[in-house]
Structure formats: C-alpha cells, structure tokens
Design an enzyme around this catalytic site. Structure first.
Site, PDB file in Angstrom:
ATOM      1  N   HIS A   5      -3.597   4.326  -1.775  1.00 52.19           N
ATOM      2  CA  HIS A   5      -4.509   3.418  -1.058  1.00 52.19           C
ATOM      3  C   HIS A   5      -5.018   4.084   0.227  1.00 52.19           C
ATOM      4  O   HIS A   5      -6.189   3.940   0.587  1.00 52.19           O
ATOM      5  CB  HIS A   5      -3.797   2.120  -0.675  1.00 52.19           C
ATOM      6  N   VAL A  32      -3.740   9.658  -6.838  1.00 52.30           N
ATOM      7  CA  VAL A  32      -2.744  10.412  -6.067  1.00 52.30           C
ATOM      8  C   VAL A  32      -1.436  10.373  -6.854  1.00 52.30           C
ATOM      9  O   VAL A  32      -1.032   9.318  -7.356  1.00 52.30           O
ATOM     10  CB  VAL A  32      -2.550   9.800  -4.655  1.00 52.30           C
ATOM     11  N   GLU A  37      -9.343   5.894  -9.182  1.00 57.35           N
ATOM     12  CA  GLU A  37      -9.609   6.232 -10.590  1.00 57.35           C
ATOM     13  C   GLU A  37      -8.398   5.946 -11.473  1.00 57.35           C
ATOM     14  O   GLU A  37      -8.487   5.990 -12.690  1.00 57.35           O
ATOM     15  CB  GLU A  37      -9.999   7.712 -10.717  1.00 57.35           C
ATOM     16  N   LEU A  42       0.810  -1.215   0.000  1.00 56.35           N
ATOM     17  CA  LEU A  42       0.000   0.000   0.000  1.00 56.35           C
ATOM     18  C   LEU A  42       0.848   1.271   0.000  1.00 56.35           C
ATOM     19  O   LEU A  42       1.912   1.319   0.619  1.00 56.35           O
ATOM     20  CB  LEU A  42      -0.926  -0.020   1.220  1.00 56.35           C
ATOM     21  N   HIS A  43       0.347   2.283  -0.690  1.00 55.70           N
ATOM     22  CA  HIS A  43       0.995   3.594  -0.731  1.00 55.70           C
ATOM     23  C   HIS A  43      -0.056   4.649  -0.400  1.00 55.70           C
ATOM     24  O   HIS A  43      -1.206   4.306  -0.069  1.00 55.70           O
ATOM     25  CB  HIS A  43       1.631   3.836  -2.106  1.00 55.70           C
ATOM     26  N   LEU A  87       0.834   7.351  -8.367  1.00 57.14           N
ATOM     27  CA  LEU A  87       1.355   6.356  -7.421  1.00 57.14           C
ATOM     28  C   LEU A  87       0.829   4.981  -7.805  1.00 57.14           C
ATOM     29  O   LEU A  87      -0.331   4.824  -8.165  1.00 57.14           O
ATOM     30  CB  LEU A  87       0.938   6.700  -5.989  1.00 57.14           C
ATOM     31  N   GLN A  94     -10.883  -0.515 -14.940  1.00 58.17           N
ATOM     32  CA  GLN A  94     -11.343  -1.405 -13.864  1.00 58.17           C
ATOM     33  C   GLN A  94     -12.558  -0.804 -13.156  1.00 58.17           C
ATOM     34  O   GLN A  94     -13.551  -1.493 -12.885  1.00 58.17           O
ATOM     35  CB  GLN A  94     -10.201  -1.618 -12.864  1.00 58.17           C
TER      36      GLN A  94
END
Ligand code: PAF
EC number: 6.3.2.1
Length: 287
Positions: free
Chosen positions: A37, A178, A150, A33-34, A186, A155
């Site tokens: 997320h 982000v 987004e 995760l970054h 990211l 997806q």
C-alpha cells in the site's frame, strides 16, 4: 495528514487543495496497510500534489461466509504508514456514512464479462461491490488519478473498464505487486497465516514462475502446464481455486499466438485465500 470521516469534510479539504491549483491523486484501501500500500501512496505522491487515501472495509464486496468481521482494523498504524508514505488526507468513513440508506437499496455498478470467472466465480457479487464502492469514492474525491495494486489484477481490469465505460475523467495507474524476499505477494490476508503456513505460501509465486518460464521457453500446451501447476499446489498442501492463463488485457482464456499473457491463481492455504498473478510478454520467437 488530516483524517476525516464524513463526505462533507472530505469534499471541503479536497476543494481547498484544488483551490490552490493542486493535482489530486487517490488511493482507495481497506486498511491494514503494508509496504504494498505504501508503494501505491508513493506512486500517487510522485504523480500529484495532494494525495488522498481512503480506508473503508466495504461490506458490499464481502460474501456471506467471508472474512468481513475478522478483517483486521488497524487505524493508528495505518495513519502512521500513510503519513510516512506522503499521504495528505485520509478519508475513513463509517458504513453509515457510505451507505446511509442501507446496502439493499444501494445503486450498483456492474462490469459484466470481466467480473465473471476467476475471483468472480467463487466470489459472486464481489466485483459489483468493488465497482460500486470505487465509483462512490471516485465521486466523493473526484481525483485526477487513482492508483491500484496489480496484485488484484482482475479488480484493476474491472476498474479500468468501469472508468472507460462510464467516461470518468480519472487516470488509472497500476502499481506492480510488492513481494516478500521469498516471493510471496504482500497482502493483508497473509496475517491470517500460521508460521508454518507462511513458509509454505511462497509455492504460489513459484508455481506462477514455473509456468511463465515454461511458456517463455516455447511450451504451448497451456492445459498441461496448468495441471502440473495445480498438482504442485496440492502437493504443498494448498487447495487451488483457480489457476489460469489469460489474455493480459481482456482476460479472455489465452489462445495460441497471444503474446500478452497473465497467469492468475487463487488457492486456499487452510482457510486463507491467497491470490497472485504474473504478467508475461512472449516475443515473436516464442509466441
Ligand atoms: O483492493 C481493495 O482494497 C478494495 O477492493 C478497494 C479497491 C479499496 C475497494 O473496496
């Protein structure tokens, strides 16, 4: 924040929260995760009382030559990030828990049309794998709402269509991408980039911006803009997979007069496949 590994424990914990009258939000992830997320979890925490996240690297959505085995697994760091962002429960199942009878006999969910083209063209079966695992997770968690990035634009469109078509009573929320300061979206896959590739990577977003700016100025020759954009990517050392202007809602190729547009790109930098997109609304003057 509790971490559970079985559907049974997950259902019990969610039932307790529901029993307390809580509204349930869900953020499915593949881990590593970054801050992108974290933004999904923060949004979920703003919209609901009890936030469930999942970490599951879903083999069903990886092609034979893709990065399933080397996809980074960083559970301890992920747990901390989820906790900090306001998550209440983490579901981190094994492959056996998700696919007890094996994947070959797994019922599949497919969303035709939206799954074709763009990432679907070079990743056959990918969106079927995504739609299948997300519908399983939705049935396990039974959230009121779910938040998706987004950045994975196609997806998100596939999931919105699946929820609508299958009458799933779940509100789908898209959260803006982000970006790093230099514009790079990211992504867990950015970790594969060498330092040199990392300095090159922002060209992906710059290319989207240049096309968006030209469209905003009234340029209508989509093909010329796309050719120039691809040439810019190639000149920077990338291998474009696709670069397209599409209708933002139905993802059909954009035509003259469309106002809601999305420019989507996938390009290889070395072996790393980067994707990004930019939404653009043209006002009456420019459309
Ligand atoms: O976007 C992702 O990380 C995955 O495709 C998802 C939605 C968690 C399904 O495995």
């Amino acid at each position: 924040m509790n971490t559970v590994k079985t559907v049974r424990e997950l259902r019990a914990a969610v039932a307790r929260a529901r029993g307390e009258g809580k509204r349930i939000a869900f953020v499915p992830t593949m881990g590593n995760l970054h801050s992108g997320h974290a933004a999904l979890v923060t949004k979920a925490a703003q919209r609901a009382d009890f936030v469930v996240a999942s970490i599951f690297v879903n083999p069903l959505q990886f092609g034979a030559n893709e990065d399933l085995d080397k996809y980074p697994r960083t559970l301890a760091a992920d747990q901390q990030r989820l906790l900090d962002a306001g998550c209440h429960l983490l579901f981190a199942p094994t492959v056996q828990e998700m696919y007890p009878d094996g994947m070959a006999v797994q019922t599949r969910v497919s969303v035709p049309q939206l799954s074709e083209g763009l990432c679907g063209a070079s990743r056959p079966g990918h969106f079927e794998g995504v739609a299948t695992v997300v519908s399983k997770l939705f049935n396990m968690v039974q959230p009121d709402l779910a938040v998706f990035g987004e950045k994975d634009y196609q997806q998100l469109a596939v999931i919105r269509a699946m929820v609508r078509d299958l009458n799933m009573p779940i509100q789908i929320i898209g959260e803006p991408t982000v970006r790093a300061e230099d514009g790079l979206a990211l992504s867990s896959r950015n970790g594969y980039l060498t330092p040199e590739q990392r300095t090159t990577a922002p060209v992906v977003y710059r290319t989207l911006r240049q096309i968006a700016d030209a469209l905003g100025r009234g340029q209508v020759d989509f093909d010329a803009l796309i050719e120039q954009g691809k040439a810019d990517l190639v000149a920077a050392g990338l291998r474009p997979d696709y670069l397209e202007v599409r209708h933002a809602v139905n993802l059909r190729p954009a035509t003259f007069g469309d106002r809601d547009l999305v420019i989507l790109v996938a390009a290889y930098l070395g072996n790393t496949r980067l994707i990004d997109n930019l939404y653009l609304h043209l006002d009456e003057k420019t459309a």
